[in-house]
Design an enzyme around this catalytic site. Structure first.
Site, short mmCIF file in Angstrom:
data_model
loop_
_atom_site.label_atom_id
_atom_site.label_comp_id
_atom_site.label_asym_id
_atom_site.label_seq_id
_atom_site.Cartn_x
_atom_site.Cartn_y
_atom_site.Cartn_z
N SER A 15 0.84 -1.19 0.00
CA SER A 15 0.00 0.00 0.00
C SER A 15 0.88 1.24 0.00
CB SER A 15 -0.91 0.01 1.24
OG SER A 15 -1.79 -1.09 1.21
N GLU A 42 -0.97 -0.86 -4.37
CA GLU A 42 -2.26 -0.30 -3.98
C GLU A 42 -2.02 1.15 -3.58
OE1 GLU A 42 -5.92 -1.20 -0.91
OE2 GLU A 42 -3.90 -1.06 -0.09
N TRP A 43 -2.72 2.07 -4.23
CA TRP A 43 -2.59 3.49 -3.89
C TRP A 43 -3.74 3.89 -2.97
CZ3 TRP A 43 -2.66 8.11 -7.89
CH2 TRP A 43 -2.34 9.30 -7.22
N ARG A 44 -3.40 4.15 -1.72
CA ARG A 44 -4.38 4.58 -0.72
C ARG A 44 -4.64 6.08 -0.86
NH1 ARG A 44 -5.18 1.70 4.09
NH2 ARG A 44 -6.28 3.59 4.71
N ARG A 73 -10.06 4.38 1.17
CA ARG A 73 -10.56 3.69 2.34
C ARG A 73 -11.28 4.68 3.27
NH1 ARG A 73 -11.15 -0.17 1.14
NH2 ARG A 73 -9.19 -1.32 1.03
N HIS A 132 -14.20 -4.78 5.43
CA HIS A 132 -13.26 -4.88 6.54
C HIS A 132 -14.02 -4.84 7.86
CE1 HIS A 132 -11.11 -3.23 3.10
NE2 HIS A 132 -10.00 -3.72 3.59
N LYS A 159 -12.60 -8.96 -1.65
CA LYS A 159 -11.65 -8.89 -0.55
C LYS A 159 -12.42 -8.87 0.76
CE LYS A 159 -8.13 -5.93 1.59
NZ LYS A 159 -7.55 -4.56 1.60
N ARG A 201 -1.72 -14.37 6.37
CA ARG A 201 -0.93 -13.60 5.42
C ARG A 201 0.16 -14.46 4.77
NH1 ARG A 201 -2.28 -8.29 5.80
NH2 ARG A 201 -3.33 -7.58 7.71
N GLN A 224 0.57 -6.82 9.30
CA GLN A 224 1.32 -6.85 8.05
C GLN A 224 2.81 -7.03 8.31
OE1 GLN A 224 0.52 -3.36 5.70
NE2 GLN A 224 -1.38 -4.17 4.87
#
Length: 239
Positions: A15, A42-44, A73, A132, A159, A201, A224
Site C-alpha cells: 500500500s 495499492e494506492w491509498r 478507504r 473490513h 476482498k 498472510r 502486516q
C-alpha cells in the site's frame, strides 16, 4: 493492464500512502529498490492531501509499470475518507486511465457503490469489492452470508478482511476461503488482521487467497509484514 490474480502463486501487494509529491517520490524510490518482492501496488488515496498535484503523483506511480489498485478507504473500514469523497477522488484518475483496479467498499451506501462501479466499468477498470471488520471475525454463517451478498453483485474480485481475536478465528477464515474458492471462480483475497492473523498472510494462498499485503515503510493494517520478508516467506512455503 488487466490484473490476473487467483491463477497461481499468491501475489504480493504493498500500500502506497503518500500525502504529497515528496512522499510519493520517496515511496516510489522504495518500490524500485524492492521491486522483486512486489507484484501489485495499492494506492491509498485517502492519505493524499494535495489535490492540485494528484495527477502528477499518479503518473509517477504508473511509471513503475506494475498493476495499480486505486483505493479510497473510508473511516468505517479503517481509512481516512468519507463516502461522499468517492466520486470526486476517483473521477479524475479514471478519466486519465490511471491504474487498473478500483476498490469499492461494501459498507458504502448502495447508490454510491453502483455509481462508482458504473464509472469504473465505463472506463475499462476491474472492480474489487471489499469489506473490513475492524473488531471481530464473525461466525461462519455470517461470513458465508457476507461473501454471498458481495458475490451476487458480480465484481471482478472480492476482498474480505476480519480481525482475529484468536488463532481459531484465523483458521475459520482460511477454511471459509478454501470453501468459497472451491465453489466459485471469482478471485478472493482474505486476511485476518492482528497478530493472531499472521498465518493468514503467509499461508492464506494455500487456502485460495489470491493476494497478500505487506508494507514498504509502515503497516497499513495490523499484522502486516515488511514486503521483502513476506515475499520470502510466501516463496518458501509455496515451493
Amino acid at each position: 493492464m488487466t490484473l490476473h490474480v487467483g491463477t497461481g502463486q499468491t501475489q504480493t501487494a504493498v500500500s502506497l500512502m503518500p500525502r504529497n509529491l515528496d512522499d510519493c517520490k520517496r515511496e516510489m524510490a522504495l518500490v524500485e529498490q524492492k521491486q522483486a518482492a512486489i507484484d501489485i501496488l495499492e494506492w491509498r488515496l485517502d492519505y493524499w492531501q494535495a489535490p492540485a498535484t494528484l495527477l502528477t503523483a499518479a503518473h509517477q506511480i504508473v511509471a513503475a509499470r506494475q498493476p495499480v489498485i486505486l483505493t479510497l478507504r473510508t473511516t468505517h473500514d479503517g481509512g481516512l475518507a468519507d463516502p461522499a469523497d468517492y466520486l470526486d477522488r476517483y473521477t479524475p484518475l479514471l478519466s486519465a486511465q490511471i491504474g487498473d483496479v478500483v476498490d469499492i467498499e461494501w459498507s458504502l451506501p448502495k447508490s454510491v457503490r453502483k455509481a462508482v462501479s458504473a464509472l469504473a466499468r465505463a472506463n475499462g477498470y476491474q472492480v474489487l469489492l471489499s469489506h473490513h471488520d475492524l473488531k471481530t471475525t464473525p461466525d461462519n454463517l455470517a461470513l458465508q452470508k457476507q461473501l454471498a451478498a458481495m458475490h451476487a453483485t458480480q465484481p471482478d474480485m472480492l476482498k474480505l478482511a476480519t480481525t482475529a481475536q484468536s488463532n481459531d478465528d484465523t483458521t475459520r477464515l482460511m477454511a471459509l476461503t478454501q470453501s468459497f474458492t472451491h465453489d466459485h471462480t471469482t478471485p478472493l483475497i482474505t486476511m485476518a488482521m492482528s497478530e493472531f492473523g499472521l498465518a493468514s498472510r503467509i499461508f492464506g494462498g494455500q487456502f485460495g487467497s489470491a493476494v497478500s499485503f505487506g508494507y514498504l515503510e509502515h503497516p497499513s493494517a495490523s499484522g502486516q509484514l515488511p514486503i521483502e520478508q513476506l515475499k520470502g516467506l510466501l516463496t518458501m512455503h509455496q515451493n
